[in-house]
Design a protein around this motif. Structure first.
Motif, short mmCIF file in Angstrom:
data_model
loop_
_atom_site.label_atom_id
_atom_site.label_comp_id
_atom_site.label_asym_id
_atom_site.label_seq_id
_atom_site.Cartn_x
_atom_site.Cartn_y
_atom_site.Cartn_z
N ARG A 9 19.26 47.08 44.92
CA ARG A 9 19.46 48.38 45.55
C ARG A 9 19.87 48.30 47.12
O ARG A 9 20.58 48.82 47.51
CB ARG A 9 18.29 49.22 45.53
CG ARG A 9 18.42 50.62 46.00
CD ARG A 9 18.97 51.55 44.93
NE ARG A 9 20.32 51.60 45.13
CZ ARG A 9 21.24 51.96 43.98
NH1 ARG A 9 20.83 52.56 42.99
NH2 ARG A 9 22.39 51.82 44.22
N ALA A 18 15.31 55.87 52.90
CA ALA A 18 15.16 55.95 51.28
C ALA A 18 13.74 56.52 51.47
O ALA A 18 13.60 57.31 50.36
CB ALA A 18 14.89 54.44 50.92
N TYR A 30 16.90 51.21 52.27
CA TYR A 30 16.35 50.35 51.15
C TYR A 30 16.29 48.79 51.71
O TYR A 30 15.78 48.23 50.95
CB TYR A 30 17.52 50.60 50.10
CG TYR A 30 17.53 52.17 49.42
CD1 TYR A 30 16.58 51.89 48.30
CD2 TYR A 30 17.96 52.92 49.56
CE1 TYR A 30 16.16 53.06 47.56
CE2 TYR A 30 17.75 54.08 48.95
CZ TYR A 30 16.79 54.09 47.95
OH TYR A 30 16.68 55.27 47.50
#
Length: 504
Positions: A9, A18, A30
């Protein structure tokens, strides 16, 4: 196989928020989440933690829960979130049963760990020391270990409503399958934002709400502890695309002084799960143009079924049909499928279902039938294939040889405008074995409410189903997962029966 999906990710995602923690004033991308997890993975190894060891965390909704989960996926250790609402005795049973090697904790809840061996209490997640270890400005790269798909990835303990908590096992495959099934069913995507208010020691909070959105690349706003007024403020600020919560949380929002339906303008759907719907709350949201959609799952099988926004307007009490890659059956006591409209025990099969209970092979064998998990929930199916939960099998009241479904009596009581909440339980009766009783939270004070409700239900249900005793309450007691605490209510009913001179 490599299950380190947070690294993938991070590689593929743009730099954006995130995880947002409004209380701490922090935002993590992320890329940050992956580095934090790699730093923590190195720390775990430095402390002698090995693949297969159980590592626990007892904390409110915090980025540390993601840190430890992702670090566990990198190291092959077993992730154990611990319910801080449990009593110390129950927590000690989890610590003993799981064989946990190390526990991260929030100082606010350290008292719940009373009796825990000091060498297991590793670190306060709110400390400067923890922040230094995970700080993404100092990256210690980590080479992820390869694991087998059927290896143990996580233990999540039941709430202990019928005894001490049991450890529900999730393999890497089952843990990840649930996120994929859920994200595909809800069509979760990277442009979406949601607020997590349900505690992440619970599958509804972690497995069904937080992780599918993070896996899809969206933005998750943390509410450390649920508070209806605070959540309304977060709604105004972050404008989420959807919410997934326990029914009592929606009620908490509604009655807060700052509730504003305009905060819901971005909302695509509202899912409720974890306990029975509250009809009055559903009707209130419906009057404002929003349907509360029923989802269904349990610790042993996170999200398994869900209604649709359209269908919920027609069948508001239905949990709909199975989500992607999950099958269901309704079985009688002999294990045969029941017909349309008949009541049977709901059984579920899918890769997201637990492989069983930790260290309890006999109990595991009892809850599986031909590969299907027996949920303990009684349900019926209509001609369209939609499922309706009728009651927990263990909550069935048998009075004078007749079966009474508490949910049927609760539904009849809830139709009266005096009733805000009704919880029906059995109490011990020397004449009938059990008798029916109801705990009631009133919408307004009424001296003769018992006579009023008695007349009301007599027009709707059979005589043997009518409550023989009422208990007026200011609020319904909740258990550690915010469900009505039926065991406590039953205890209060038996006490009242004794006070009234009824032998129990």
């Amino acid at each position: 196989m490599n299950y380190d999906w947070i690294k993938t990710r991070a590689d593929y995602d743009e730099v954006k928020a995130a995880i947002i923690d409004p209380v701490k004033g922090t935002e993590w991308s992320y890329q940050d989440l992956n580095i934090r997890a790699e730093n923590l993975a190195n720390h775990l190894q430095d402390q002698g933690i090995k693949r297969g060891d159980v590592v626990g965390i007892l904390a409110p909704n915090d980025v540390a829960i993601f840190d430890l989960l992702f670090a566990s996926f990198k190291t092959g250790t077993v992730f154990l979130p611990i319910n801080w609402r449990l009593k110390p005795k129950e927590i000690q049973s989890i610590i003993s049963d799981s064989g946990v090697k190390m526990i991260f904790y929030s100082l606010r809840h350290k008292e719940s760990l009373t009796g825990t061996p000091e060498e297991l209490l590793h670190m306060d997640i709110d400390s400067a020391e923890y922040d230094d270890i995970c700080n993404p400005k100092s990256h210690r790269p980590f080479k992820t270990v390869d694991v087998e798909s059927d290896e143990l990835a996580s233990l999540m303990y039941t709430s202990g409503t019928t005894g001490l908590p049991k450890g529900v096992m999730f393999t890497y495959e089952s843990f990840v399958a649930n996120m994929i099934n859920t994200a595909l069913t809800y069509k979760t995507n990277a442009k979406e934002t949601s607020i997590i208010s349900t505690p992440m020691f619970h599958v509804l909070g972690l497995n069904d709400t937080a992780l599918p959105l993070v896996m899809a690349g969206g933005t998750l706003v943390l509410q450390r502890y649920f508070d209806g007024e605070e959540l309304n403020d977060l709604m105004a600020k972050y404008k989420p695309d959807y919410l997934i919560m326990i029914p009592t949380m929606y009620y908490g929002m509604l009655v807060a002084p700052n509730f504003n339906i305009n905060n819901f303008k971005n909302i695509k759907y509202l899912v409720q799960g974890g306990s029975s719907p509250l009809p009055s709350v559903q009707k209130k949201f419906e009057s404002m143009g929003y349907s509360l959609v029923n989802g269904y799952g349990l610790t042993e099988a996170p999200l398994a079924m869900v209604n649709t926004p359209h269908n919920s307007k027609i069948k508001p009490m239905s949990i709909g049909k199975s989500i992607m890659f999950v099958d269901n059956k309704l079985l009688d006591d002999e294990g045969n499928e029941v017909g349309v409209g008949e009541i049977g025990e709901l059984a579920i099969k899918g890769k997201n279902v637990t492989s069983g209970y930790w260290n309890k092979p006999e109990e595991t064998a009892k809850v599986f039938k031909d590969g299907y998990l027996l949920t303990g929930d009684l349900a019926k199916k209509d001609e369209d294939g939609d499922i309706f939960i009728v009651n927990r099998k263990k909550e069935l009241i048998i009075t004078g040889g007749e079966n009474v479904l508490p949910s049927e009596v609760e539904a009849a009581l809830s139709e009266h405008p005096l009733v805000r909440t009704a919880i029906v339980v059995g109490y011990e009766s020397p004449e009938y074995g059990e008798s029916v009783s109801a705990a009631i939270v009133l919408t307004e004070e009424t001296e003769d409410f018992e006579e009023v409700l008695d007349k009301h239900v007599r027009e709707r249900i059979a005589g043997y189903k009518i409550p023989r005793m009422y208990l007026k309450m200011a609020d319904v007691p909740l258990n550690s997962t915010s469900k009505p605490d039926r065991m406590e209510i039953q205890k209060l009913m038996n006490e009242k029966a004794r006070e009234n001179g009824i032998r129990t």
